[in-house]
Design a protein around this motif. Structure first.
Motif, PDB file in Angstrom:
ATOM      1  N   MET A 134      45.198  38.227  42.874  1.00  0.00           N
ATOM      2  CA  MET A 134      46.143  37.207  42.417  1.00  0.00           C
ATOM      3  C   MET A 134      45.809  35.929  43.175  1.00  0.00           C
ATOM      4  N   MET A 135      45.021  35.087  42.530  1.00  0.00           N
ATOM      5  CA  MET A 135      44.512  33.876  43.170  1.00  0.00           C
ATOM      6  C   MET A 135      45.610  32.813  43.276  1.00  0.00           C
ATOM      7  N   ARG A 186      35.882  43.872  31.620  1.00  0.00           N
ATOM      8  CA  ARG A 186      36.042  43.454  30.219  1.00  0.00           C
ATOM      9  C   ARG A 186      36.101  41.930  30.114  1.00  0.00           C
ATOM     10  N   ALA A 187      36.789  41.294  31.056  1.00  0.00           N
ATOM     11  CA  ALA A 187      36.916  39.830  31.032  1.00  0.00           C
ATOM     12  C   ALA A 187      35.590  39.154  31.353  1.00  0.00           C
ATOM     13  N   ASP A 188      34.805  39.767  32.235  1.00  0.00           N
ATOM     14  CA  ASP A 188      33.535  39.175  32.676  1.00  0.00           C
ATOM     15  C   ASP A 188      32.388  39.769  31.869  1.00  0.00           C
ATOM     16  N   LYS A 189      32.334  39.394  30.609  1.00  0.00           N
ATOM     17  CA  LYS A 189      31.393  40.001  29.657  1.00  0.00           C
ATOM     18  C   LYS A 189      29.925  39.884  30.072  1.00  0.00           C
ATOM     19  N   ASP A 190      29.571  38.847  30.808  1.00  0.00           N
ATOM     20  CA  ASP A 190      28.187  38.673  31.252  1.00  0.00           C
ATOM     21  C   ASP A 190      27.973  39.135  32.695  1.00  0.00           C
ATOM     22  N   GLY A 191      29.043  39.528  33.366  1.00  0.00           N
ATOM     23  CA  GLY A 191      28.935  40.027  34.737  1.00  0.00           C
ATOM     24  C   GLY A 191      28.527  38.981  35.754  1.00  0.00           C
ATOM     25  N   ILE A 192      28.901  37.726  35.513  1.00  0.00           N
ATOM     26  CA  ILE A 192      28.461  36.668  36.429  1.00  0.00           C
ATOM     27  C   ILE A 192      29.548  36.172  37.379  1.00  0.00           C
ATOM     28  N   TYR A 193      30.811  36.496  37.101  1.00  0.00           N
ATOM     29  CA  TYR A 193      31.886  35.922  37.909  1.00  0.00           C
ATOM     30  C   TYR A 193      32.517  36.895  38.901  1.00  0.00           C
ATOM     31  N   ILE A 194      32.534  38.189  38.608  1.00  0.00           N
ATOM     32  CA  ILE A 194      33.211  39.140  39.488  1.00  0.00           C
ATOM     33  C   ILE A 194      32.679  39.039  40.917  1.00  0.00           C
ATOM     34  N   LYS A 199      46.094  45.886  44.133  1.00  0.00           N
ATOM     35  CA  LYS A 199      44.754  46.410  43.839  1.00  0.00           C
ATOM     36  C   LYS A 199      44.288  45.911  42.474  1.00  0.00           C
ATOM     37  N   PRO A 200      43.082  45.417  42.392  1.00  0.00           N
ATOM     38  CA  PRO A 200      42.569  44.897  41.117  1.00  0.00           C
ATOM     39  C   PRO A 200      42.315  45.999  40.103  1.00  0.00           C
ATOM     40  N   ASN A 201      42.467  45.645  38.851  1.00  0.00           N
ATOM     41  CA  ASN A 201      42.124  46.536  37.756  1.00  0.00           C
ATOM     42  C   ASN A 201      40.664  46.222  37.410  1.00  0.00           C
ATOM     43  N   TYR A 202      39.757  47.018  37.952  1.00  0.00           N
ATOM     44  CA  TYR A 202      38.326  46.737  37.791  1.00  0.00           C
ATOM     45  C   TYR A 202      37.868  46.833  36.344  1.00  0.00           C
ATOM     46  N   GLU A 203      38.468  47.727  35.570  1.00  0.00           N
ATOM     47  CA  GLU A 203      38.091  47.827  34.159  1.00  0.00           C
ATOM     48  C   GLU A 203      38.449  46.538  33.422  1.00  0.00           C
ATOM     49  N   ALA A 204      39.619  46.000  33.685  1.00  0.00           N
ATOM     50  CA  ALA A 204      40.033  44.746  33.052  1.00  0.00           C
ATOM     51  C   ALA A 204      39.135  43.594  33.499  1.00  0.00           C
ATOM     52  N   LYS A 248      42.935  37.281  38.479  1.00  0.00           N
ATOM     53  CA  LYS A 248      41.492  37.030  38.374  1.00  0.00           C
ATOM     54  C   LYS A 248      40.990  37.211  36.944  1.00  0.00           C
ATOM     55  N   THR A 249      41.563  38.156  36.213  1.00  0.00           N
ATOM     56  CA  THR A 249      41.122  38.349  34.819  1.00  0.00           C
ATOM     57  C   THR A 249      41.376  37.093  34.001  1.00  0.00           C
ATOM     58  N   ARG A 250      42.531  36.469  34.192  1.00  0.00           N
ATOM     59  CA  ARG A 250      42.848  35.232  33.463  1.00  0.00           C
ATOM     60  C   ARG A 250      41.956  34.082  33.909  1.00  0.00           C
TER      61      ARG A 250
END
Length: 88
Positions: A34-35, A17-25, A9-14, A73-75
């Protein structure tokens, strides 16, 4: 139940935080948390060898288990922001 790349399960908060502009999620929603190298190559329009080279060089962070890489995905999102071509 055993945990694997498909059931993790993804950590949506992380992710947020990683997608500061909200364009990639949203753009990455169809990929597992885990890609695989294949997932990353498809998204980037690169070869799998090119993505593996990024991993070996440490430009893209992932986890190697045996001969297979997995990229959280965060990385991957962090990698995308680090490699943006932003005009001055």
């Amino acid at each position: 139940m055993a945990m694997n790349a498909e059931t993790l399960k993804p950590n949506y908060e992380a992710l947020e935080r990683a997608d500061k502009d909200g364009i990639y999620i949203e753009a990455l929603a169809c990929y597992p948390y885990m890609m695989t190298v294949e997932n990353a190559a498809e998204f980037l329009g690169q070869t799998q060898q090119g993505v593996t080279q990024f991993l070996r060089e440490g430009r893209l962070h992932g986890v190697k288990s045996g001969k297979f890489w997995r990229i959280p995905k965060t990385r991957f999102i962090e990698f995308l922001y680090q490699n943006e071509n932003v005009p001055n």
